[in-house]
Design an enzyme around this catalytic site. Structure first.
Site, short mmCIF file in Angstrom:
data_model
loop_
_atom_site.label_atom_id
_atom_site.label_comp_id
_atom_site.label_asym_id
_atom_site.label_seq_id
_atom_site.Cartn_x
_atom_site.Cartn_y
_atom_site.Cartn_z
N HIS A 131 -7.11 10.07 4.63
CA HIS A 131 -8.61 9.77 5.04
C HIS A 131 -9.28 10.88 5.29
CE1 HIS A 131 -11.55 7.58 7.19
NE2 HIS A 131 -11.20 6.52 6.98
N GLN A 186 -1.94 8.81 0.64
CA GLN A 186 -3.39 8.77 0.95
C GLN A 186 -3.97 9.54 2.12
OE1 GLN A 186 -5.22 4.70 1.73
NE2 GLN A 186 -5.95 4.84 -0.13
N GLU A 216 -15.04 5.07 8.14
CA GLU A 216 -15.88 5.30 7.17
C GLU A 216 -17.30 4.81 7.46
OE1 GLU A 216 -13.41 3.90 3.95
OE2 GLU A 216 -12.97 6.17 3.49
N ARG A 264 -12.62 8.72 -1.00
CA ARG A 264 -12.03 9.25 -0.02
C ARG A 264 -11.41 10.78 -0.51
NH1 ARG A 264 -8.24 4.74 3.11
NH2 ARG A 264 -10.02 3.68 4.08
N ARG A 308 -3.60 3.19 -2.86
CA ARG A 308 -3.58 1.84 -2.39
C ARG A 308 -5.11 1.19 -1.77
NH1 ARG A 308 -3.51 -0.18 3.36
NH2 ARG A 308 -4.20 1.85 4.01
N HIS A 313 -2.46 9.30 5.78
CA HIS A 313 -2.86 7.86 6.31
C HIS A 313 -1.77 6.92 5.66
CE1 HIS A 313 -4.97 4.57 7.93
NE2 HIS A 313 -5.40 4.31 6.92
N LEU A 370 -8.09 8.08 13.28
CA LEU A 370 -9.29 7.85 12.52
C LEU A 370 -10.54 7.76 12.96
CD1 LEU A 370 -7.92 5.08 9.96
CD2 LEU A 370 -7.95 7.51 9.70
N PHE A 411 -14.48 -5.32 1.49
CA PHE A 411 -13.76 -3.96 1.77
C PHE A 411 -14.16 -3.11 0.37
CE2 PHE A 411 -10.12 -3.07 4.77
CZ PHE A 411 -11.00 -3.60 5.97
C1 LIG Z 1 -4.64 3.51 11.79
C2 LIG Z 1 -3.95 2.69 10.54
C3 LIG Z 1 -4.70 1.49 10.33
C4 LIG Z 1 -4.53 0.71 9.27
N1 LIG Z 1 -5.00 -0.54 8.80
C5 LIG Z 1 -4.57 -1.45 7.94
C6 LIG Z 1 -5.42 -2.42 7.59
O1 LIG Z 1 -6.42 -2.82 8.19
N2 LIG Z 1 -4.77 -3.21 6.53
C7 LIG Z 1 -3.80 -2.94 6.01
O2 LIG Z 1 -3.48 -3.84 4.83
N3 LIG Z 1 -3.05 -1.87 6.23
C8 LIG Z 1 -3.49 -1.18 7.31
N4 LIG Z 1 -2.62 -0.08 7.51
C9 LIG Z 1 -1.18 0.30 6.98
C10 LIG Z 1 -0.27 -0.70 7.46
O3 LIG Z 1 -0.68 -0.84 8.82
C11 LIG Z 1 1.28 -0.40 7.36
O4 LIG Z 1 1.37 0.22 6.18
C12 LIG Z 1 2.20 -1.52 7.72
O5 LIG Z 1 1.73 -1.90 8.90
C13 LIG Z 1 3.34 -1.02 7.53
O6 LIG Z 1 4.33 -2.19 8.09
P1 LIG Z 1 5.74 -2.05 8.20
O7 LIG Z 1 6.53 -3.33 8.39
O8 LIG Z 1 6.45 -1.48 6.78
O9 LIG Z 1 6.30 -1.05 8.90
P2 LIG Z 1 5.97 -0.78 10.65
O10 LIG Z 1 5.09 -1.74 11.21
O11 LIG Z 1 5.64 0.70 10.61
O12 LIG Z 1 7.49 -1.00 11.30
C14 LIG Z 1 8.60 -0.01 11.18
C15 LIG Z 1 9.48 -0.39 12.00
O13 LIG Z 1 10.71 0.18 11.58
C16 LIG Z 1 11.44 0.97 12.88
N5 LIG Z 1 12.27 2.19 12.73
C17 LIG Z 1 11.62 2.95 11.99
N6 LIG Z 1 12.72 4.03 11.72
C18 LIG Z 1 13.79 3.58 12.65
C19 LIG Z 1 15.16 3.98 12.83
N7 LIG Z 1 15.55 5.08 12.41
N8 LIG Z 1 15.84 3.15 13.42
C20 LIG Z 1 15.55 1.84 14.05
N9 LIG Z 1 14.18 1.33 13.75
C21 LIG Z 1 13.36 2.17 13.18
C22 LIG Z 1 10.33 1.13 14.09
O14 LIG Z 1 10.67 0.92 15.20
C23 LIG Z 1 9.51 -0.16 13.53
O15 LIG Z 1 9.89 -1.32 14.22
C24 LIG Z 1 -3.03 1.06 8.58
C25 LIG Z 1 -2.30 2.10 8.85
C26 LIG Z 1 -2.83 3.01 9.84
C27 LIG Z 1 -2.14 4.27 10.07
#
Ligand SMILES: Cc1cc2nc3c(=O)[nH]c(=O)nc-3n(C[C@H](O)[C@H](O)[C@H](O)COP(=O)(O)OP(=O)(O)OC[C@H]3O[C@@H](n4cnc5c(N)ncnc54)[C@H](O)[C@@H]3O)c2cc1C
Lengths: 587, 93
Positions: A242, A240, A255, A286, A398, A353, A252, A119
């Site tokens: 994209h 960030q 790239e 980016r 990031r 993003h 998205l 990457f």
């Molecule tokens: C399109 C895309 C592709 C990506 N690809 C990658 C990748 O390949 N590699 C990488 O390292 N990162 C990647 N990222 C970033 C990464 O996916 C996220 O930063 C990460 O998954 C966040 O995980 P989390 O556990 O913090 O939150 P999330 O998985 O977003 O979970 C949040 C949780 O909080 C809950 N929640 C929120 N608000 C409330 C509320 N008020 N009450 C009750 N529940 C609530 C939701 O229901 C959910 O369960 C990508 C992001 C995007 C947008």
């Protein structure tokens, strides 16, 4: 008023990778743990992370956690805390093996080891040749991780509150956090969940921008809850973007399209990246590409009726290449842009993003805030992990694959720390009535009837304002104007009205509560960005084009009260190795 | 057009929340379909749509967006119809 109340040892708000990994530690240690999620857990945004997770396993090319650490510090533009980064990069290796043992089906090499892909931003030997550090389970890494963790939690008897919306944190008479008030979406009834420790793991907030790659659920709820509890948010100006999201939609376009020879054109058909980055052209970093696109649009060279996007051209690659090397892109573009890239270009615009900033925590997921005279204090009983938190491992920028790592490592660590905390603090705390009244009045505010602006309209104005004034293009003038507009919107928020006051599955009400959160978090981004007078990582200012380590090698802290800013030093001392001193960031 | 009954409205709101997913692509497709195409479905197809919403995001993505996998037979027609109705070339746009 007596509220239905449930008691647990720990309350986890959010069921993404961070929340579920924390919950698993707790449930496995026989603690009573509740996980609240506004959507069914496996519909959390972690499922969208298809790219993979970084760990220096050295399966494909030589690697070490120390090189991974160097890349992450450099990638952060030296704003990341080096103790937390060292910790994360070391922990990456056992974390991936743990996932493997738990059943995540990582893609494999012929010799049976986990396959690793290269990457951007990954190097061998502290800035040398390209490294290959990203582990993936085909194109379903996030899904596989989320699923595995969910199944394990079910087995460990974690108590799930699916489709419950957390409204705000609650405190006891001593002011100590003791859980949250949540709303059952199906019935519209409030429920008080009291717990000895509470973890915020609510994910990102990309929805505050009009064009974003984030799902609709990413409205920054946890970060806003922290703000309203008097806790500052850290480094929120670092967001960030994209460069190639589908215009007006945000999905998205990888790239890889430009890597295969696709390029950007303006309304005159000019390949404009040649002017901005004569050598790297469309493959410049980016932030450079994003700013070039916005400049073209601002200077009247955008495409379409409103001149508000540019075009990504790849038809010259031919159908065979597009179908073979860029699977999915053609379908996605046809569905969401109404354009078949084999014959016509794709309309694109930078898409919000990833939030590097968030709720400030220490290395153990404990929420920490300044206590005067340069010292820090842990907020008793409150934890944060995942994209809503700022540990701070990403600093100003990031690296791909480091976010899944962040959520897993710090989610687990927060879980472990909560186990000890609950052991040392085994008594139950009860929410104070003043604290409850405050939350209930926030809820009942939306019961008011009468004429007023709709949630939908206010939300659209807020997101447009954020995109125009706190997006990619950040000058003093643009941001100061944005701050004024935001203040005006915030002042008008109390006049917004709901028309649907029903109880059962009133999603309009949930969207109104999300709007409150988006306003609070949007403001934190705008104010933090306005104050930082330098360019660093994702925060780039044409009026202050240089990084200024003398004045600005420090973390921003935004407090909601009075929109006040404070700052704290970056932790430049790692745990066991030498510091990486700031250097110019060239790739 | 008939005004939906109280129960129907409740069911629509319920489905609307089920259209909140972990991927933006699915958010768009499913909620737009609910808005533009759901009322034209037969009773049986409405039930099928509700069942489809119970499937995993990754599968839905493969069936409806990237089309890298063929959905189970009962969903075949619906999986064609959703992007056709909710995509950008749809008349509802
Ligand atoms: C399109 C895309 C592709 C990506 N690809 C990658 C990748 O390949 N590699 C990488 O390292 N990162 C990647 N990222 C970033 C990464 O996916 C996220 O930063 C990460 O998954 C966040 O995980 P989390 O556990 O913090 O939150 P999330 O998985 O977003 O979970 C949040 C949780 O909080 C809950 N929640 C929120 N608000 C409330 C509320 N008020 N009450 C009750 N529940 C609530 C939701 O229901 C959910 O369960 C990508 C992001 C995007 C947008």
């Amino acid at each position: 008023m007596s509220l239905p109340t449930r008691h647990f040892d720990a309350l986890i708000i959010g069921a993404g990778g961070a929340g579920l990994n924390a919950a698993l530690q707790l449930a496995s240690a026989e603690l009573r743990v509740a996980v609240v999620s506004k959507v069914f857990p496996t519909r959390s945004h972690t499922v969208a992370a298809q790219g993979g997770v970084n760990a220096a396993l050295a399966n494909v090319l030589p690697d070490s956690w120390h090189w991974h650490m160097f890349d992450t510090v450099k990638g952060s533009d030296y704003l990341g805390d080096q103790d937390a980064i060292e910790f994360m990069c070391r922990e990456a290796i056992p974390t991936v093996y743990e996932l493997e043992h738990a059943g995540v089906p990582f893609s494999r090499l012929d010799n049976g080891k986990i396959y690793q892909r290269a990457f951007g931003g990954q190097s061998q030997n502290f800035g040398g040749d390209q490294a290959a550090r990203t582990c993936a389970a085909a194109d379903r890494t996030g899904h596989a991780i989320l699923h595995t963790l969910y199944q394990q939690n079910i087995r460990a008897r974690t108590h799930f509150f699916d489709e419950f919306f957390a409204v705000d944190l609650v405190r006891d008479a001593d002011g100590i956090c003791c859980g949250a008030l949540v709303l059952e979406i199906e019935t519209g009834e409030p429920l008080l969940i009291e717990a000895k420790a509470t973890l915020l793991a609510t994910g990102g907030c990309g929805q505050v921008f009009r064009t974003t790659s984030n799902a609709h659920i990413n409205t920054g709820d946890g970060a806003a809850m922290a703000l309203r509890a008097g806790i500052p948010l850290m480094d929120m100006e670092f967001f960030q973007f994209h460069p190639t999201g589908i215009a007006g939609k945000g999905m998205l376009i990888t790239e890889g399209v430009r890597g295969e020879g696709g390029y950007l054109v303006n309304k005159d058909g000019e390949r404009f990246m040649e002017r901005y980055a004569p050598r790297a052209k469309d493959l410049a970093s980016r932030d450079v590409v994003s700013r070039a696109i916005v400049t073209e649009v601002k200077e009247g060279r955008g495409c379409g009726e409103n001149g508000d996007y540019v075009m990504l051209k790849l038809d010259h690659l031919g159908e065979a290449v597009i179908s073979k090397r860029l699977p999915g892109i053609r379908e996605s573009s046809k569905i969401f842009a109404g354009a078949d890239p084999v014959i016509e270009p794709i309309p694109v615009f930078p898409t919000a993003h990833y939030a590097m900033g968030g709720i400030p925590t220490d290395r153990f997921g404990r929420v920490a805030m300044p206590a005067g005279h340069g010292s820090e204090e842990v907020v008793v009983g409150l934890y944060a992990a995942g994209e809503c938190a700022c540990a701070s491992v990403h600093g100003a920028n990031r690296l791909g694959g480091n976010s899944l790592l962040d959520i897993l490592v710090f989610g687990r660590l927060a879980g472990k720390d909560i186990i000890e905390f609950v052991r040392d603090n085994p008594y139950r705390r009860n929410a104070d009535s003043a604290s409850l009244d405050q939350v209930m009045s926030r809820l009942s505010r939306w019961d008011r009837k009468g004429d007023g602006m709709s949630v939908h309209q206010m939300r659209a104005e807020l997101r447009k304002c954020m995109e125009d004034h706190a997006g990619v293009f950040r000058t003093e003038e643009i941001m100061a104007e944005g701050y004024e507009k935001l203040c005006e919107l915030r002042d008008r928020l109390p006049e917004v009205r709901l028309t649907d006051h029903s109880k059962v599955f009133n999603t309009a009400r949930i969207e109104a509560l999300e709007l409150d959160n988006m306003m609070d978090v949007g403001m934190s981004i705008a104010v933090s960005a306005l104050h930082r007078q330098e360019s660093r990582g994702a925060h780039s200012r044409p009026d202050y084009p240089e990084r200024d380590d003398q004045a600005w090698l420090k973390h921003s802290l935004y407090y909601q009260e009075g929109d006040r800013m404070d700052y704290k030093p970056v932790r430049t001392k790692p745990l066991t190795v030498e510091s990486f001193p700031p250097k110019e960031r060239v790739y | 057009m008939n005004v939906p009954s109280h129960d129907e409205q409740e069911q629509l709101r319920r489905l609307r929340w089920q259209c909140r997913r972990g991927m933006l692509e699915l958010d768009h497709l499913l909620s737009r379909f609910l808005e533009l195409g759901y009322r034209d479905l037969s009773e049986a197809d409405r039930l099928l749509f509700a069942r489809l919403l119970g499937e995993q995001d990754q599968d839905l993505h493969n069936w409806l967006v990237s089309r890298s996998a063929i959905p189970p037979t009962p969903y075949l027609e619906l999986a064609e119809r959703i992007p056709a109705v909710a995509g950008e070339h749809s008349p509802g746009n």
